[in-house]
Design an enzyme around this catalytic site. Sequence first.
Site, PDB file in Angstrom:
ATOM      1  N   SER A 185      44.928  37.491  35.948  1.00  0.00           N
ATOM      2  CA  SER A 185      46.950  37.664  36.165  1.00  0.00           C
ATOM      3  C   SER A 185      47.060  37.112  37.512  1.00  0.00           C
ATOM      4  O   SER A 185      46.241  37.244  38.140  1.00  0.00           O
ATOM      5  CB  SER A 185      47.207  39.096  36.413  1.00  0.00           C
ATOM      6  OG  SER A 185      46.066  39.700  37.862  1.00  0.00           O
ATOM      7  N   ASP A 186      47.985  36.960  37.833  1.00  0.00           N
ATOM      8  CA  ASP A 186      48.605  36.278  39.055  1.00  0.00           C
ATOM      9  C   ASP A 186      48.378  37.798  40.180  1.00  0.00           C
ATOM     10  O   ASP A 186      48.464  38.723  39.958  1.00  0.00           O
ATOM     11  CB  ASP A 186      49.805  35.280  39.250  1.00  0.00           C
ATOM     12  CG  ASP A 186      50.135  34.347  39.962  1.00  0.00           C
ATOM     13  OD1 ASP A 186      49.312  34.341  41.364  1.00  0.00           O
ATOM     14  OD2 ASP A 186      50.533  33.581  40.035  1.00  0.00           O
TER      15      ASP A 186
END
Length: 723
Positions: free
Chosen positions: A259-260
């Site tokens: 994920s960011d």
Amino acid sequence: MICRKYLGSFLASIVLIFFGAGAGAQLTVNDAKIEALIKKMTLEEKVSLIHAKSSFASGDVPRLNIRGFVTSDGPHGVRLEHGIDYSPDPNVYDSGTYLPTGVCLAATWNPALGYEFGKVLGSEAAFRGKDIILGPGINIIRSPLNGRNFEYQSEDPFLVSRMTVGYIKGVQEQGVSACVKHFAANNQETRRFTINVEMSERALREIYLPGFKAAVLEGKVNTLMGAYNKFRGEWASHNHYLLNHILKSEWNFKGLVMSDWNAIHSTMQSIWNGTDLEMGTDLSMQPNPTYGRFFLADTVISLVRNGRAPEYLIDDKVRRILRVMYATNMMEGQQRKKGAYNTKAHQLTAARVAEEGIVLLKNESNTLPLNKTALKKVAVIGYNAERKQSLGGGSSQVKAFYEITPLQGIQTIMGSGADIVYAPGYNIARGATADALSISRAAEAARSADVVIYVGGWTHGYNYAAWGDNAYDAEDTDKPDMQLPFGQEELLRAVLDANPNTIVVLMGGGPVDMTNWEGRAKAIVQAWYPGMEGGNALARILFGQLNPSGKLPMTFPKKLEDVGAHALGQYPGDSVNVYYNDDIYVGYRYFDTYKVEPQYAFGHGLSYTTFAYSNLKVQANGKKATVTFTVKNTGSREGAEVAQVYVHQQNSALPRPEKELKGFQKVVLKGGEQKTISIILNEDAFQYFNDVKNKWVMDPGSFDILVGSSSRDLRLNRRVTLK
Ligand code: BGC
């Protein structure tokens, strides 16, 4: 029991896990070892691998000698060391090679340099004990306002693809994994944590995805980062369509999706929709983060235990993580590459990228190059002449081993030969404008000089030590408009009035509105953020030690309203959604099709020599064509030209842009020398995504092959019929 809501994802996941192999397969080594390891792990151990355990590291399984990843930003240098939180760790040797930023790399139009760039990053990351480098950033430049355009590369998906593949290979050959980001449709920073992006399937396929597809299928990238925004209503970092359907199924991506930082919003969606590693969620948990509270942590254990989520989905995340660990030589018995750090060779690569990426936009009456022996007094004006840029911009910040500013570069080249007068003229501070006193000092310096070198443009913000001071070319912020900040318009007017022999050098991740003064500047140079050797590279170009060869990787519009995203689309949208109604008409695709005159066209960039194009031949072969032509250096000094090949289709079932870049080659030619260039256009060069049929198609018929020096300086064309 499997929730009905996730049934679609469930079926797709089964298909993905059991029938996933095919073209583009990668990271398949050590499968037997990986399966054996997974069998040995408890559920708790598996889950510890799929979330972070510090701001930049992921979890481990000590019992099985598996250590987590150490990651680091970013796209143009290994970031300074951070502790468990984001504050810099003191007393460590963490300054590194500060490469020019992504947009400058793309402006070289030299894929071989993309590879060299990646090698430097990979090597420095290896030396610093990093397993994953969080780059390249390849989101499409849709609006000049996006604060992260400086980290990205281009408005054109073909150029992005060509530069990205080399970059990734360069990184990964050093035994470090690259992480292509941000997947997908992260084209603005305004409301990046909440905005939902809506676009047609055709725009997605033709414009926003090709760079990622090339990263996966050709670059064989090991890891990919999901974006913050939503895409068609679902968060990009756990988006079933983007991750399961396109990335892992269509493209058969075998690596891991992280994920960011802090981009996860749902445990269930992350389990089902293809997120393999959750990063960055500790921000609100400081100073004692409890990583068990992550979305992909303790909750996963209970969901699996009570039958709400199947363990095989967790196994698949672990499998992907282990594959990347093997590829990064992190496992028992594997030898890590040592890498190298702050070497002369790395600095030379930084220099070469700057030298080839700086773009000469205008050069009236051959004002440039300057002849230093003929100059008695040079006025350097503008705060960017002495501004160090490396620590700015947000997560891509680098603590540069050194950084040569434009002023230092000019001083080195001029030596003691001439008098250099420097006047900053404006101040970089929140709300600052050029005051009357600084303007009059600058004008005075200009008046008595033989030539003025004005160095201004954008910057990353005000105080680089304070995250909240990010502005203009920086993360989590977009530019308010295209106007030169800090009162530079007024300053520039005064300088041009005082001395018409003025050269304007602009720094930044993109264009400014030049309409008020462009006609009066004798020469204009776009220097981007050219890295630690940028000042030297710029000076060498200004004084003719080097012949410029950079070309714009994005259109420079006259006015913001002239850009497709602003004229047809929405930017930045409302508080919930942004609709990309500009569709496939991004960058020059808009300007050319809608007949809008740019300030400087995509692909434009001048040289100190001239090139002639001749002898275009196009040989059709089924659905392919071979394009051959000759480029000659018609001047006397050596120079490099980027020859560009665009395709225009005469008739197609759906409307197509006026032209699209499908090939290019950078060629170095001595004075008088010529070379024949041959470029093969495969079927995909003639295809478009037909969203009525929902597939890539080639409508047979007549195609014009256009060859030239920029998208608006086309020298040759030939029509070909393809069946
Ligand atoms: C950025 C990413 C970056 C990450 C880690 C995020 O805010 O969007 O590009 O890699 O932080 O620093």
